[in-house]
Design a protein around this motif. Structure first.
Motif, PDB file in Angstrom:
ATOM      1  N   SER A  88      -1.461  -1.055  -4.315  1.00 47.31           N
ATOM      2  CA  SER A  88      -2.612  -0.302  -3.810  1.00 47.31           C
ATOM      3  C   SER A  88      -2.110   1.070  -3.383  1.00 47.31           C
ATOM      4  N   VAL A 101       0.877  -1.162   0.000  1.00 43.54           N
ATOM      5  CA  VAL A 101       0.000   0.000   0.000  1.00 43.54           C
ATOM      6  C   VAL A 101       0.916   1.214   0.000  1.00 43.54           C
ATOM      7  N   ALA A 160       0.325   3.735  -9.705  1.00 46.25           N
ATOM      8  CA  ALA A 160      -0.560   2.571  -9.867  1.00 46.25           C
ATOM      9  C   ALA A 160      -0.589   2.098 -11.323  1.00 46.25           C
TER      10      ALA A 160
END
Length: 66
Positions: free
Chosen positions: A58, A38, A51
């Protein structure tokens, strides 16, 4: 896989500062090593670009400054 990312496979990692050049590189390297990442950053455009470049990552917009 580099020495710095050895052992990352299967781990969950949060990378703060992922909208900086070095933070994005760390996040991408960890994903490449098999970690679930993340990526946090304060710039939504840069997170979207990250991304798009790093499948499976994420992202979340987050400003950790006080």
């Amino acid at each position: 896989m580099s020495e710095q990312t050895a052992g990352a496979a299967g781990r969950r990692v949060v990378v703060a500062g992922a909208t900086s050049e070095s933070g994005a590189a760390v996040a991408a390297a960890l994903v490449g090593a098999g970690a679930s990442v993340v990526a946090l950053g304060s710039n939504p455009t840069q997170l979207d670009e990250l991304a798009a470049r790093v499948p499976g990552i994420s992202t979340a917009v987050c400003d950790l400054t006080d």
